[in-house]
Design a protein around this motif. Structure first.
Motif, PDB file in Angstrom:
ATOM      1  N   ALA A  15       0.852  -1.198   0.000  1.00  0.00           N
ATOM      2  CA  ALA A  15       0.000   0.000   0.000  1.00  0.00           C
ATOM      3  C   ALA A  15       0.881   1.238   0.000  1.00  0.00           C
ATOM      4  CB  ALA A  15      -0.909  -0.007   1.214  1.00  0.00           C
ATOM      5  N   THR A  16       0.303   2.370  -0.361  1.00  0.00           N
ATOM      6  CA  THR A  16       1.043   3.627  -0.369  1.00  0.00           C
ATOM      7  C   THR A  16       0.115   4.782  -0.006  1.00  0.00           C
ATOM      8  OG1 THR A  16       2.587   4.995  -1.621  1.00  0.00           O
ATOM      9  CG2 THR A  16       0.665   4.166  -2.815  1.00  0.00           C
ATOM     10  N   ILE A  17       0.725   5.874   0.379  1.00  0.00           N
ATOM     11  CA  ILE A  17       0.033   7.142   0.584  1.00  0.00           C
ATOM     12  C   ILE A  17       0.802   8.170  -0.237  1.00  0.00           C
ATOM     13  CG2 ILE A  17      -0.523   8.975   2.230  1.00  0.00           C
ATOM     14  CD1 ILE A  17      -0.717   6.843   4.405  1.00  0.00           C
ATOM     15  N   ASP A  18       0.089   8.995  -0.976  1.00  0.00           N
ATOM     16  CA  ASP A  18       0.752  10.022  -1.770  1.00  0.00           C
ATOM     17  C   ASP A  18      -0.211  11.164  -2.039  1.00  0.00           C
ATOM     18  OD1 ASP A  18       2.873  11.217  -2.990  1.00  0.00           O
ATOM     19  OD2 ASP A  18       2.991   9.844  -4.681  1.00  0.00           O
ATOM     20  N   ALA A 101       9.691  10.487  -0.129  1.00  0.00           N
ATOM     21  CA  ALA A 101      10.547  11.191   0.827  1.00  0.00           C
ATOM     22  C   ALA A 101       9.799  12.206   1.694  1.00  0.00           C
ATOM     23  CB  ALA A 101      11.684  11.880   0.079  1.00  0.00           C
ATOM     24  N   ALA A 102       8.621  12.612   1.301  1.00  0.00           N
ATOM     25  CA  ALA A 102       7.841  13.541   2.128  1.00  0.00           C
ATOM     26  C   ALA A 102       7.478  12.923   3.478  1.00  0.00           C
ATOM     27  CB  ALA A 102       6.572  13.961   1.390  1.00  0.00           C
ATOM     28  N   SER A 105      10.318  10.404   8.194  1.00  0.00           N
ATOM     29  CA  SER A 105      10.496  10.861   9.577  1.00  0.00           C
ATOM     30  C   SER A 105      10.491   9.650  10.491  1.00  0.00           C
ATOM     31  CB  SER A 105       9.388  11.831   9.977  1.00  0.00           C
ATOM     32  OG  SER A 105       8.202  11.141  10.276  1.00  0.00           O
ATOM     33  N   TYR A 106      11.166   9.798  11.607  1.00  0.00           N
ATOM     34  CA  TYR A 106      11.255   8.677  12.537  1.00  0.00           C
ATOM     35  C   TYR A 106       9.880   8.329  13.117  1.00  0.00           C
ATOM     36  CZ  TYR A 106      12.938   5.483  16.025  1.00  0.00           C
ATOM     37  OH  TYR A 106      13.142   4.358  16.762  1.00  0.00           O
ATOM     38  N   ASP A 107       9.027   9.326  13.345  1.00  0.00           N
ATOM     39  CA  ASP A 107       7.686   9.071  13.890  1.00  0.00           C
ATOM     40  C   ASP A 107       6.855   8.200  12.946  1.00  0.00           C
ATOM     41  OD1 ASP A 107       8.271  10.552  16.141  1.00  0.00           O
ATOM     42  OD2 ASP A 107       7.359  12.386  15.349  1.00  0.00           O
ATOM     43  N   ILE A 108       6.877   8.521  11.670  1.00  0.00           N
ATOM     44  CA  ILE A 108       6.128   7.740  10.680  1.00  0.00           C
ATOM     45  C   ILE A 108       6.714   6.344  10.558  1.00  0.00           C
ATOM     46  CG2 ILE A 108       5.610   7.568   8.205  1.00  0.00           C
ATOM     47  CD1 ILE A 108       5.189  10.630   8.250  1.00  0.00           C
ATOM     48  N   PHE A 109       8.027   6.262  10.499  1.00  0.00           N
ATOM     49  CA  PHE A 109       8.712   4.967  10.432  1.00  0.00           C
ATOM     50  C   PHE A 109       8.312   4.087  11.626  1.00  0.00           C
ATOM     51  CE2 PHE A 109      12.381   2.357  11.608  1.00  0.00           C
ATOM     52  CZ  PHE A 109      12.605   1.662  10.436  1.00  0.00           C
ATOM     53  N   SER A 110       8.348   4.656  12.823  1.00  0.00           N
ATOM     54  CA  SER A 110       8.014   3.909  14.044  1.00  0.00           C
ATOM     55  C   SER A 110       6.557   3.463  14.059  1.00  0.00           C
ATOM     56  CB  SER A 110       8.293   4.760  15.275  1.00  0.00           C
ATOM     57  OG  SER A 110       9.643   5.076  15.344  1.00  0.00           O
ATOM     58  N   LYS A 111       5.669   4.330  13.606  1.00  0.00           N
ATOM     59  CA  LYS A 111       4.244   3.989  13.584  1.00  0.00           C
ATOM     60  C   LYS A 111       3.982   2.804  12.653  1.00  0.00           C
ATOM     61  CE  LYS A 111       1.353   7.117  14.284  1.00  0.00           C
ATOM     62  NZ  LYS A 111       0.491   8.274  14.344  1.00  0.00           N
ATOM     63  N   ILE A 112       4.633   2.790  11.503  1.00  0.00           N
ATOM     64  CA  ILE A 112       4.459   1.680  10.557  1.00  0.00           C
ATOM     65  C   ILE A 112       5.023   0.387  11.145  1.00  0.00           C
ATOM     66  CG2 ILE A 112       5.126   0.795   8.286  1.00  0.00           C
ATOM     67  CD1 ILE A 112       5.131   3.749   7.333  1.00  0.00           C
ATOM     68  N   ILE A 118       6.026  -3.476   7.135  1.00  0.00           N
ATOM     69  CA  ILE A 118       7.402  -3.130   6.788  1.00  0.00           C
ATOM     70  C   ILE A 118       7.378  -1.781   6.059  1.00  0.00           C
ATOM     71  CG2 ILE A 118       9.414  -3.768   5.401  1.00  0.00           C
ATOM     72  CD1 ILE A 118       8.492  -6.694   5.725  1.00  0.00           C
ATOM     73  N   PRO A 119       8.066  -0.770   6.610  1.00  0.00           N
ATOM     74  CA  PRO A 119       8.108   0.535   5.936  1.00  0.00           C
ATOM     75  C   PRO A 119       9.162   0.561   4.833  1.00  0.00           C
ATOM     76  CG  PRO A 119       9.219   0.656   8.041  1.00  0.00           C
ATOM     77  CD  PRO A 119       8.694  -0.743   7.915  1.00  0.00           C
ATOM     78  N   VAL A 120       8.789   1.081   3.680  1.00  0.00           N
ATOM     79  CA  VAL A 120       9.730   1.300   2.578  1.00  0.00           C
ATOM     80  C   VAL A 120       9.588   2.773   2.219  1.00  0.00           C
ATOM     81  CG1 VAL A 120      10.434   0.632   0.255  1.00  0.00           C
ATOM     82  CG2 VAL A 120       9.359  -1.058   1.769  1.00  0.00           C
ATOM     83  N   ILE A 121      10.515   3.575   2.728  1.00  0.00           N
ATOM     84  CA  ILE A 121      10.401   5.029   2.623  1.00  0.00           C
ATOM     85  C   ILE A 121      11.596   5.578   1.860  1.00  0.00           C
ATOM     86  CG2 ILE A 121      10.164   7.191   3.897  1.00  0.00           C
ATOM     87  CD1 ILE A 121       9.162   5.512   6.294  1.00  0.00           C
ATOM     88  N   ASP A 122      11.335   6.379   0.819  1.00  0.00           N
ATOM     89  CA  ASP A 122      12.421   7.067   0.115  1.00  0.00           C
ATOM     90  C   ASP A 122      13.106   8.011   1.093  1.00  0.00           C
ATOM     91  OD1 ASP A 122      11.873   5.861  -2.288  1.00  0.00           O
ATOM     92  OD2 ASP A 122      10.685   7.520  -3.061  1.00  0.00           O
ATOM     93  N   LEU A 123      14.404   8.188   0.919  1.00  0.00           N
ATOM     94  CA  LEU A 123      15.147   9.055   1.818  1.00  0.00           C
ATOM     95  C   LEU A 123      15.041  10.508   1.399  1.00  0.00           C
ATOM     96  CD1 LEU A 123      18.381   6.925   2.230  1.00  0.00           C
ATOM     97  CD2 LEU A 123      16.370   7.001   3.703  1.00  0.00           C
ATOM     98  N   ASN A 124      14.818  11.364   2.378  1.00  0.00           N
ATOM     99  CA  ASN A 124      14.807  12.799   2.160  1.00  0.00           C
ATOM    100  C   ASN A 124      16.212  13.295   2.489  1.00  0.00           C
ATOM    101  OD1 ASN A 124      14.493  15.554   2.216  1.00  0.00           O
ATOM    102  ND2 ASN A 124      12.513  15.483   3.240  1.00  0.00           N
TER     103      ASN A 124
END
Length: 144
Positions: A15-18, A101-102, A105-112, A118-124
């Protein structure tokens, strides 16, 4: 929505959010738009294309099955990450959550992570205050 997943045997894997900009006029008419449209409803945002005026369409999406799970519309000047909590409710049961990348953040990473996904987040690249080990984990999480 759960009825669809239960009765059609679809799997909640990715899934994704954008967000995407909705522009009320061409960029060449930006001066007129700025004077004409209500500033409480429309706003400016900076994208890779430069400064853009309008609203943003924020959505959560089941990537494999092409379902829009939830959405909201707001002025473009509000950052995408402000809507994460509202949209995350619709995707927290998916096994992998892909974000741009938007959302770095550590908060979003931790929540997932705490939801069991499993979080897959582009790096900002501008986000230098987070630990290097946190960024390394995000980069290694892209085995889908």
């Amino acid at each position: 929505m759960n009825w669809i997943y239960n009765n059609i045997k679809l799997y909640k894997t990715h899934a994704t959010i954008d967000a995407n900009i909705i522009k009320p006029c061409k960029d060449t008419r930006l001066g007129i738009a700025k004077a004409t449209f209500n500033k409480n409803e429309f706003g400016f945002t900076y994208t890779t294309k430069g400064k853009e005026f309008g609203k943003k369409f924020y959505l959560s999406l089941d990537i494999n099955n092409d379902f829009i799970l939830d959405f909201t519309v707001a002025k473009a000047s509000i950052h995408e990450s402000k809507f994460f909590d509202d949209l995350f409710i619709s995707i927290k049961s998916f096994s992998k959550i892909l974000l741009d990348a938007a959302y770095d953040s550590y908060d979003i990473f931790s929540k997932i992570k705490s939801s069991g996904s499993i979080p897959v987040i582009d790096l900002n690249k501008r986000n230098t205050k987070y630990l290097e080990s946190y960024n390394r984990y995000v980069m290694k999480s892209n085995d889908f």
